[in-house]
Structures are given as C-alpha cells and as structure tokens.
Design a protein around this motif. Structure first.
Motif, PDB file in Angstrom:
ATOM      1  N   TYR A   9       0.865  -1.158   0.000  1.00 34.63           N
ATOM      2  CA  TYR A   9       0.000   0.000   0.000  1.00 34.63           C
ATOM      3  C   TYR A   9       0.912   1.220   0.000  1.00 34.63           C
ATOM      4  O   TYR A   9       1.870   1.284   0.777  1.00 34.63           O
ATOM      5  N   ASN A  12      -2.564   6.508   1.053  1.00 33.14           N
ATOM      6  CA  ASN A  12      -3.899   6.112   1.496  1.00 33.14           C
ATOM      7  C   ASN A  12      -4.714   5.340   0.475  1.00 33.14           C
ATOM      8  O   ASN A  12      -5.627   4.617   0.840  1.00 33.14           O
ATOM      9  N   ASN A  13      -4.426   5.501  -0.814  1.00 33.47           N
ATOM     10  CA  ASN A  13      -5.343   4.917  -1.784  1.00 33.47           C
ATOM     11  C   ASN A  13      -4.685   4.203  -2.961  1.00 33.47           C
ATOM     12  O   ASN A  13      -5.360   3.871  -3.927  1.00 33.47           O
ATOM     13  N   VAL A  14      -3.390   3.947  -2.896  1.00 30.65           N
ATOM     14  CA  VAL A  14      -2.708   3.282  -4.004  1.00 30.65           C
ATOM     15  C   VAL A  14      -2.145   1.950  -3.520  1.00 30.65           C
ATOM     16  O   VAL A  14      -1.651   1.838  -2.406  1.00 30.65           O
ATOM     17  N   GLN A  15      -2.251   0.976  -4.394  1.00 32.01           N
ATOM     18  CA  GLN A  15      -1.804  -0.369  -4.078  1.00 32.01           C
ATOM     19  C   GLN A  15      -0.943  -0.874  -5.234  1.00 32.01           C
ATOM     20  O   GLN A  15      -1.261  -0.653  -6.397  1.00 32.01           O
ATOM     21  N   SER A  25      -5.329   2.535  -8.047  1.00 34.73           N
ATOM     22  CA  SER A  25      -5.821   3.608  -7.194  1.00 34.73           C
ATOM     23  C   SER A  25      -7.317   3.426  -6.984  1.00 34.73           C
ATOM     24  O   SER A  25      -8.062   3.247  -7.945  1.00 34.73           O
ATOM     25  N   PHE A  26      -7.737   3.509  -5.717  1.00 38.23           N
ATOM     26  CA  PHE A  26      -9.146   3.419  -5.365  1.00 38.23           C
ATOM     27  C   PHE A  26      -9.620   4.796  -4.939  1.00 38.23           C
ATOM     28  O   PHE A  26      -9.093   5.367  -4.005  1.00 38.23           O
ATOM     29  N   ASP A  27     -10.605   5.353  -5.620  1.00 34.30           N
ATOM     30  CA  ASP A  27     -11.176   6.644  -5.264  1.00 34.30           C
ATOM     31  C   ASP A  27     -12.610   6.406  -4.799  1.00 34.30           C
ATOM     32  O   ASP A  27     -13.520   6.255  -5.609  1.00 34.30           O
ATOM     33  N   ALA A  28     -12.791   6.369  -3.476  1.00 32.76           N
ATOM     34  CA  ALA A  28     -14.107   6.059  -2.909  1.00 32.76           C
ATOM     35  C   ALA A  28     -15.134   7.142  -3.228  1.00 32.76           C
ATOM     36  O   ALA A  28     -16.302   6.837  -3.461  1.00 32.76           O
ATOM     37  N   LYS A  29     -14.717   8.391  -3.260  1.00 31.48           N
ATOM     38  CA  LYS A  29     -15.649   9.483  -3.540  1.00 31.48           C
ATOM     39  C   LYS A  29     -16.230   9.388  -4.938  1.00 31.48           C
ATOM     40  O   LYS A  29     -17.411   9.598  -5.157  1.00 31.48           O
ATOM     41  N   VAL A  33     -11.891   3.190 -10.027  1.00 33.51           N
ATOM     42  CA  VAL A  33     -10.621   2.480  -9.917  1.00 33.51           C
ATOM     43  C   VAL A  33      -9.810   2.819 -11.158  1.00 33.51           C
ATOM     44  O   VAL A  33     -10.297   2.721 -12.274  1.00 33.51           O
TER      45      VAL A  33
END
Length: 130
Positions: A9, A12-15, A25-29, A33
C-alpha cells in the motif's frame, strides 16, 4: 505458516499488486478504480526501491546494477532517469504525493530515497502443510 509478500500500500489509496504488475488507485468518492500495468523493468525498479530505499538512500549505481545489469540489460543513467520519471508520473497521476520518491545528490553520491511512512507491505499467509 509462511507469509508471502503480494504487494504494497502506498499512501492512502494506491496499491501495488506484484503478481498482476499493477499500480491501482481506489477513489471512494468517485467510486472509481484507475490502474497502470507496469513493464518488467519499471516493476523491478519500484520493487527494489520499496524493499531497499525505505528510509535510506539507494545509489544510482546500485539501482543500475540490480535493476538492469543483473537481468542482462544494458544500464545507463539516462535509462534510469527515463524509467524513474515514468514511474513518478504514474504514481502522481494516481494521487501519490510528488515527493514520495526523492532524488538525493551530494558530493559523495547520487541516489533515491522513499518516504518510509507511506509504505505498508501486505502478505498472504500460506499453510505449507496443505
């Protein structure tokens, strides 16, 4: 039981998924993806940095040798610069801070370092008796 590294990870949002060679990248807002599939050399460079530059400077010579020379490829400072810039661009476009990978130049050395507080490895646990 054995732990097998499967990725990292970053922030906060990249794997980084090692087996799929993907930066994700996961962008929850936005409920979105985004990802990049990394070529072999870029993946090797990034993994070498993640495994070795976590809080310490890795010299350019060390990167050239371990990422290119050991794999039968011709290394050069220009090639290192090109692949590093492409990797930094991909990371930045996925939302990773621009100074996650920092270039360090002193009279003694030239190299790179990563911000260690942004890196978290993740593992699978494998039962070897199965």
């Amino acid at each position: 039981m054995e732990k097998v590294l499967i990725g990292y990870y970053i922030g906060n949002n990249v794997q980084l998924d090692i087996s799929c060679k993907k930066l994700i990248s996961f962008d929850a807002k936005k409920r979105a993806v985004r990802y990049y599939v990394l070529r072999e050399t870029m993946l090797r460079l990034f993994l070498y940095l993640l495994q070795n530059a976590n809080g310490k400077i890795i010299t350019s010579e060390e990167l050239l040798y371990n990422v290119w020379d050991l794999h039968g490829l011709k290394s050069s400072s220009q090639r290192l610069w090109q692949v590093m810039q492409a990797l930094k661009f991909r990371l930045a476009s996925l939302g990773v801070e621009h100074d996650f990978i920092m270039r360090i130049e002193t009279f003694e050395m030239k190299g790179h370092i990563l911000k260690p507080d942004m890196i978290r490895p993740y593992y699978f646990t494998v039962n070897k008796n199965s």
